[in-house]
Design a protein around this motif. Structure first.
Motif, short mmCIF file in Angstrom:
data_model
loop_
_atom_site.label_atom_id
_atom_site.label_comp_id
_atom_site.label_asym_id
_atom_site.label_seq_id
_atom_site.Cartn_x
_atom_site.Cartn_y
_atom_site.Cartn_z
N ILE A 106 -9.94 7.61 8.43
CA ILE A 106 -9.00 7.98 9.49
C ILE A 106 -9.70 8.81 10.55
O ILE A 106 -9.53 8.59 11.75
N ASN A 107 -10.54 9.77 10.12
CA ASN A 107 -11.28 10.59 11.08
C ASN A 107 -12.26 9.76 11.89
O ASN A 107 -12.42 9.97 13.09
N THR A 108 -12.91 8.80 11.24
CA THR A 108 -13.85 7.93 11.94
C THR A 108 -13.13 7.09 12.98
O THR A 108 -13.62 6.91 14.10
N ASN A 109 -11.95 6.58 12.64
CA ASN A 109 -11.18 5.78 13.60
C ASN A 109 -10.75 6.63 14.79
O ASN A 109 -10.76 6.17 15.92
N LYS A 110 -10.36 7.88 14.53
CA LYS A 110 -9.97 8.78 15.61
C LYS A 110 -11.15 9.07 16.53
O LYS A 110 -11.01 9.09 17.75
N VAL A 111 -12.32 9.31 15.93
CA VAL A 111 -13.52 9.60 16.72
C VAL A 111 -13.90 8.38 17.55
O VAL A 111 -14.21 8.50 18.74
N ASN A 112 -13.87 7.20 16.93
CA ASN A 112 -14.21 5.98 17.67
C ASN A 112 -13.21 5.72 18.79
O ASN A 112 -13.60 5.31 19.89
N SER A 113 -11.94 5.95 18.54
CA SER A 113 -10.92 5.78 19.57
C SER A 113 -11.14 6.76 20.72
O SER A 113 -11.01 6.39 21.89
N PHE A 114 -11.48 8.01 20.37
CA PHE A 114 -11.75 9.02 21.40
C PHE A 114 -12.96 8.63 22.24
O PHE A 114 -12.93 8.74 23.47
N GLN A 139 -12.09 5.74 24.60
CA GLN A 139 -11.28 6.21 25.72
C GLN A 139 -12.11 6.99 26.71
O GLN A 139 -11.98 6.84 27.93
#
Length: 107
Positions: A5-13, A16
């Motif tokens: 979940i943290n990796t997905n958030k970092v990749n999404s950030f 963007q």
């Protein structure tokens, strides 16, 4: 699972942030092309009095140099303090030299 979940958030950030940076660079590029077309039109059509053309062209050139420094050379980003200082020092030295030579010629 939490790492995913943290990796997905970092990749999404990051995606963007890259998208926003590309948007800013494209807008800056379009503005520089527009300023170039305006400058060319001013010179080619003789629409403005000759006395105002040179200062206007210098202002447009200064704005384009600022766009180049801050957006394409990434001078606005962190970690570029030393290159920024060197560029600003060079600009200061150039202005000082021009001023000194102007005074010598004028005197």
């Amino acid at each position: 699972m939490a790492d995913n979940i943290n990796t997905n958030k970092v990749n999404s950030f990051r995606k963007q942030k890259s998208k926003d940076e590309m948007k800013k660079q494209l807008i800056s590029f379009a503005l520089m092309i527009g300023f170039t077309i305006i400058a060319f039109g001013i010179v080619a059509t003789d629409a403005i009095d000759k006395m105002f053309v040179v200062p206007l062209l210098l202002i447009l050139a200064f704005v384009q140099v600022a766009f180049q420094f801050y957006y394409f050379m990434h001078m606005k980003d962190k970690g570029h303090e030393l290159p920024s200082m060197m560029i600003y020092g060079g600009i200061f030295a150039a202005l000082l030299t021009i001023a000194a030579l102007s005074v010598i010629v004028w005197w």
